[in-house]
Structures are given as C-alpha cells and as structure tokens.
Scaffold this motif. Structure first.
Motif, PDB file in Angstrom:
ATOM      1  N   ILE A 200       1.085  -1.295   0.043  1.00  0.00           N
ATOM      2  CA  ILE A 200       0.079   0.034   0.098  1.00  0.00           C
ATOM      3  C   ILE A 200       0.708   1.278  -0.397  1.00  0.00           C
ATOM      4  O   ILE A 200       0.524   2.496  -0.936  1.00  0.00           O
ATOM      5  CB  ILE A 200      -1.223   0.022   0.989  1.00  0.00           C
ATOM      6  N   ALA A 201       1.819   0.985   0.843  1.00  0.00           N
ATOM      7  CA  ALA A 201       3.005   2.479   1.030  1.00  0.00           C
ATOM      8  C   ALA A 201       3.453   2.971  -0.330  1.00  0.00           C
ATOM      9  O   ALA A 201       3.395   3.633  -0.850  1.00  0.00           O
ATOM     10  CB  ALA A 201       3.563   2.076   1.913  1.00  0.00           C
ATOM     11  N   ARG A 202       3.810   1.895  -1.297  1.00  0.00           N
ATOM     12  CA  ARG A 202       5.237   1.784  -2.228  1.00  0.00           C
ATOM     13  C   ARG A 202       4.025   2.100  -3.242  1.00  0.00           C
ATOM     14  O   ARG A 202       4.557   3.160  -4.367  1.00  0.00           O
ATOM     15  CB  ARG A 202       5.526   0.258  -2.362  1.00  0.00           C
ATOM     16  N   THR A 203       2.567   1.559  -3.492  1.00  0.00           N
ATOM     17  CA  THR A 203       1.999   1.565  -4.546  1.00  0.00           C
ATOM     18  C   THR A 203       1.241   3.275  -4.438  1.00  0.00           C
ATOM     19  O   THR A 203       1.342   3.792  -5.608  1.00  0.00           O
ATOM     20  CB  THR A 203       0.367   1.109  -4.231  1.00  0.00           C
ATOM     21  N   LEU A 204       0.982   4.055  -3.098  1.00  0.00           N
ATOM     22  CA  LEU A 204       0.483   5.162  -3.306  1.00  0.00           C
ATOM     23  C   LEU A 204       1.468   6.299  -3.532  1.00  0.00           C
ATOM     24  O   LEU A 204       1.795   7.145  -3.609  1.00  0.00           O
ATOM     25  CB  LEU A 204       0.010   5.802  -1.731  1.00  0.00           C
ATOM     26  N   GLY A 205       2.517   5.913  -3.230  1.00  0.00           N
ATOM     27  CA  GLY A 205       3.902   7.135  -3.426  1.00  0.00           C
ATOM     28  C   GLY A 205       5.097   6.450  -4.406  1.00  0.00           C
ATOM     29  O   GLY A 205       5.909   7.273  -4.753  1.00  0.00           O
ATOM     30  N   GLU A 206       4.424   5.748  -6.109  1.00  0.00           N
ATOM     31  CA  GLU A 206       5.104   5.028  -6.615  1.00  0.00           C
ATOM     32  C   GLU A 206       4.984   6.485  -8.038  1.00  0.00           C
ATOM     33  O   GLU A 206       4.108   7.338  -7.413  1.00  0.00           O
ATOM     34  CB  GLU A 206       4.375   4.291  -7.348  1.00  0.00           C
ATOM     35  N   PHE A 207       5.825   6.748  -8.052  1.00  0.00           N
ATOM     36  CA  PHE A 207       6.144   8.381  -8.804  1.00  0.00           C
ATOM     37  C   PHE A 207       6.745   7.748 -10.038  1.00  0.00           C
ATOM     38  O   PHE A 207       6.557   8.323 -11.544  1.00  0.00           O
ATOM     39  CB  PHE A 207       6.720   9.426  -8.657  1.00  0.00           C
ATOM     40  N   VAL A 210       4.955   5.306 -12.768  1.00  0.00           N
ATOM     41  CA  VAL A 210       3.626   6.081 -13.111  1.00  0.00           C
ATOM     42  C   VAL A 210       3.795   7.321 -14.083  1.00  0.00           C
ATOM     43  O   VAL A 210       2.648   7.457 -14.702  1.00  0.00           O
ATOM     44  CB  VAL A 210       2.770   6.198 -11.719  1.00  0.00           C
ATOM     45  N   THR A 211       4.760   8.295 -13.922  1.00  0.00           N
ATOM     46  CA  THR A 211       4.754   9.156 -14.725  1.00  0.00           C
ATOM     47  C   THR A 211       5.314   8.848 -15.703  1.00  0.00           C
ATOM     48  O   THR A 211       4.430   9.332 -16.808  1.00  0.00           O
ATOM     49  CB  THR A 211       5.934  10.317 -13.763  1.00  0.00           C
ATOM     50  N   ILE A 212       5.467   7.326 -16.148  1.00  0.00           N
ATOM     51  CA  ILE A 212       6.167   7.568 -17.681  1.00  0.00           C
ATOM     52  C   ILE A 212       5.034   7.226 -18.267  1.00  0.00           C
ATOM     53  O   ILE A 212       4.467   7.218 -19.524  1.00  0.00           O
ATOM     54  CB  ILE A 212       6.923   6.474 -17.546  1.00  0.00           C
ATOM     55  N   VAL A 213       4.059   5.951 -17.346  1.00  0.00           N
ATOM     56  CA  VAL A 213       3.001   5.527 -18.632  1.00  0.00           C
ATOM     57  C   VAL A 213       1.517   5.673 -18.266  1.00  0.00           C
ATOM     58  O   VAL A 213      -0.062   5.280 -18.806  1.00  0.00           O
ATOM     59  CB  VAL A 213       2.900   3.595 -18.074  1.00  0.00           C
ATOM     60  N   SER A 214       1.337   7.107 -17.494  1.00  0.00           N
ATOM     61  CA  SER A 214       0.460   7.249 -17.501  1.00  0.00           C
ATOM     62  C   SER A 214       0.282   8.925 -18.146  1.00  0.00           C
ATOM     63  O   SER A 214       1.573   9.242 -18.474  1.00  0.00           O
ATOM     64  CB  SER A 214      -0.358   8.066 -15.784  1.00  0.00           C
ATOM     65  N   SER A 215      -0.836   9.433 -18.926  1.00  0.00           N
ATOM     66  CA  SER A 215      -1.146  10.479 -19.325  1.00  0.00           C
ATOM     67  C   SER A 215      -0.740  11.545 -18.710  1.00  0.00           C
ATOM     68  O   SER A 215      -0.543  13.162 -18.803  1.00  0.00           O
ATOM     69  CB  SER A 215      -2.540  10.948 -20.763  1.00  0.00           C
ATOM     70  N   ASN A 216      -0.305  11.996 -16.895  1.00  0.00           N
ATOM     71  CA  ASN A 216      -0.739  12.825 -16.304  1.00  0.00           C
ATOM     72  C   ASN A 216      -1.903  14.023 -16.165  1.00  0.00           C
ATOM     73  O   ASN A 216      -1.731  15.308 -16.575  1.00  0.00           O
ATOM     74  CB  ASN A 216       0.717  13.277 -16.508  1.00  0.00           C
ATOM     75  N   GLN A 222      -4.152  11.116 -13.013  1.00  0.00           N
ATOM     76  CA  GLN A 222      -3.060  11.335 -12.360  1.00  0.00           C
ATOM     77  C   GLN A 222      -3.493  11.212 -10.940  1.00  0.00           C
ATOM     78  O   GLN A 222      -4.452  10.901  -9.963  1.00  0.00           O
ATOM     79  CB  GLN A 222      -3.231  13.268 -12.650  1.00  0.00           C
ATOM     80  N   THR A 223      -2.221  10.527 -10.873  1.00  0.00           N
ATOM     81  CA  THR A 223      -2.657  10.231  -9.000  1.00  0.00           C
ATOM     82  C   THR A 223      -1.823  11.422  -8.681  1.00  0.00           C
ATOM     83  O   THR A 223      -0.984  11.864  -8.837  1.00  0.00           O
ATOM     84  CB  THR A 223      -1.558   8.836  -8.620  1.00  0.00           C
ATOM     85  N   LEU A 224      -1.627  10.671  -7.357  1.00  0.00           N
ATOM     86  CA  LEU A 224      -1.197  11.858  -5.913  1.00  0.00           C
ATOM     87  C   LEU A 224       0.200  11.846  -6.338  1.00  0.00           C
ATOM     88  O   LEU A 224       0.360  12.797  -5.747  1.00  0.00           O
ATOM     89  CB  LEU A 224      -1.293  11.155  -4.540  1.00  0.00           C
ATOM     90  N   THR A 225       1.481  11.388  -6.472  1.00  0.00           N
ATOM     91  CA  THR A 225       2.263  11.855  -6.123  1.00  0.00           C
ATOM     92  C   THR A 225       2.499  12.859  -8.147  1.00  0.00           C
ATOM     93  O   THR A 225       3.926  13.632  -7.919  1.00  0.00           O
ATOM     94  CB  THR A 225       3.614  10.353  -6.643  1.00  0.00           C
ATOM     95  N   PRO A 226       2.533  12.290  -9.384  1.00  0.00           N
ATOM     96  CA  PRO A 226       2.470  12.626 -10.319  1.00  0.00           C
ATOM     97  C   PRO A 226       2.186  14.667  -9.988  1.00  0.00           C
ATOM     98  O   PRO A 226       2.080  15.973 -10.591  1.00  0.00           O
ATOM     99  CB  PRO A 226       2.314  12.539 -11.307  1.00  0.00           C
TER     100      PRO A 226
END
Length: 272
Positions: A200-207, A210-216, A222-226
C-alpha cells in the motif's frame, strides 16, 4: 571486546545527526510550509477537484494492486519455500528485480510492450483497449514495483513454519484447500499483513514508473505523486506541500501499523 565510552557516544551522535539532517529537517520544513498559511488553506489545497480525483485514482489503484499481489504472491512464496526445482534461483532474481531496476526503466519497458507500437500493441489497435496512458498502465507499473513485498514477507515465515503441521493435516484426510485455509494461512497472517502494508505504501508513493505510463491529465489519469510534481512545477508550492503532507500522513500510519504488527508477531512467537 568492549568499546570505549567516547566511541559509543560518537557513534550515537553521528547516527542521530544523520537522521536529523536527512529526515527530521526536511520533514519539519515540509510540515511548516504546509501549515504556514493555516489549516483552512491546507484543507482547500487537498480538497480541490484535481486532488480529490488524484486521491480517488490512487486508492483505486491500491484496491486493484493489493489483491493481485496477494493472490499471486502467496502461491509464489509457497512454490519457493516448499519446492526445489531447476530455475529457482532465476525466479528469485526476477522477484527481486524491482529492487534493482529504476522505476523509470520499468515505465519505458511497459511502453515498449503495451504501447500502440509495442509488442502487445494489438490490444489497443484491434480491440480498443488502451493500456498505456490509462488506468491499466498505472496498475501494471504499480504491480511491478510492488511485486517482491508479499513474496519476501511470506516466504521466510513459511520456511520457519516448516511442513509438519501440513503433512499431519494431509495424513488426517484434509484437502489441500482445507490445509491452506486452516493451517497455512493463519500461520502466515503476520507476514502477509506486513507485506500488504508495504505494498500500500509503495503503491501510493510510486512516482517514476507511474509518470512514464500515465497521461498525467488532471481528473483522468493523474495520481497523487504526479500531482505533487505538477503543482510544484507550476509554482503552486503550498499545494504541493499539502499533498506531500497527506502522503506523509499515510506513510506514518503504515509505519505505526508495522510497529504494531511487529509487537504482536513477537508476542505470538513467545506464546508459541
């Protein structure tokens, strides 16, 4: 061999200074900058439509990634702990791969595989199933970076548990499912829960991945870290600090749960 008192004090102060400079000072600065405008402003920053959408998407990814890691992580741990086979070392290395590979490289690899021009691009071209720059891509990236946690927390527990109880249950006529449900699963519950909390902690904090594969795109992928990075780059520093504090609060909650689990695991081992 007993070290002299000044060596012990020097080592202690060096360790405390290291933690103070690299952990306490940055965290204190973020907290101070977050709440400097007041609690009302903090609530406004974390309750914007973009922040709510990012939080909802992050929680959705967690809700998908955690069950998948549990469903596939436990059988993998059982295979590694209960069997000897050719290629076991290679499988161990693959499981540990996310610890050694940069998440950015993971994101690029997923694009090469699942992008419209990638090896599995026919899913998007022929079936209209968009993997990269959508929710599936974020989930795949999150699964990859969190792959080792459940396996690496459950496998040592299985080694310590041994097979005596499982063999006794089989001798008494218990099916494999009954043995797993009534003996194996209760025995690995602490390690499994610990692995889930780390996931859970790593999924929420991954940047990076996630930044590479999402359109942001705010409100869509767009998740929390981006969103933290996006706000900081646009000059909305206090908004970035507010979301960072929110993520930090989740990390602290996970840490508290881990400490509680460690204490309960220690007590359970003493009773056993």
């Amino acid at each position: 061999m007993t070290s002299s008192p000044w060596v012990r004090y020097l080592t202690r102060y060096l360790g405390l200074s290291y933690l103070f400079v690299l952990l306490i000072v940055p965290v204190s600065v973020i907290l101070w900058r977050t709440f400097e405008p007041g609690l009302g402003q903090f609530y406004d920053w974390v309750s914007t439509p973009a922040a709510q959408s990012a939080l909802d998407l992050s929680l959705l990814v967690v809700a998908i990634v955690v069950p998948l890691n549990v469903v596939f992580g436990i059988p993998t741990a059982l295979v590694l702990a209960r069997n000897k086979f050719r290629g076991k070392g290679a499988l161990q290395a693959v499981i540990d791969l996310p610890f050694a590979v940069s998440p950015v490289i993971v994101g690029v690899a997923l694009i090469l595989l699942w992008g419209s021009a990638g090896a599995f691009g026919f899913f998007e071209r022929d079936f209209g199933l968009k993997i990269i720059f959508g929710l599936p891509g974020i989930v795949l990236a999150s699964i990859f970076v969190t792959l080792p946690f459940v396996v690496r927390e459950v496998e040592p527990v299985l080694h310590e548990l041994g097979t005596d109880q499982e063999q006794a249950a089989a001798t008494l006529g218990s099916s494999w499912w009954q043995t797993f449900w009534r003996i194996t699963l209760p025995s690995i519950r602490w390690g499994l829960t610990y692995g889930i909390m780390l996931t859970i902690a790593r999924t929420l904090g991954e940047f990076g991945a996630v930044t590479i594969v999402s359109s942001n795109l705010p409100g869509k992928s767009q998740t929390l870290t981006p969103l933290v990075s996006d706000r900081y780059n646009r000059g909305a520093e206090y908004g970035a600090y507010a979301l960072s504090t929110l993520l930090m609060g989740v990390a602290v909650a996970v840490l508290i749960v881990q400490v509680i689990l460690d204490v309960r695991r220690a007590r359970a081992n003493k009773v056993a």
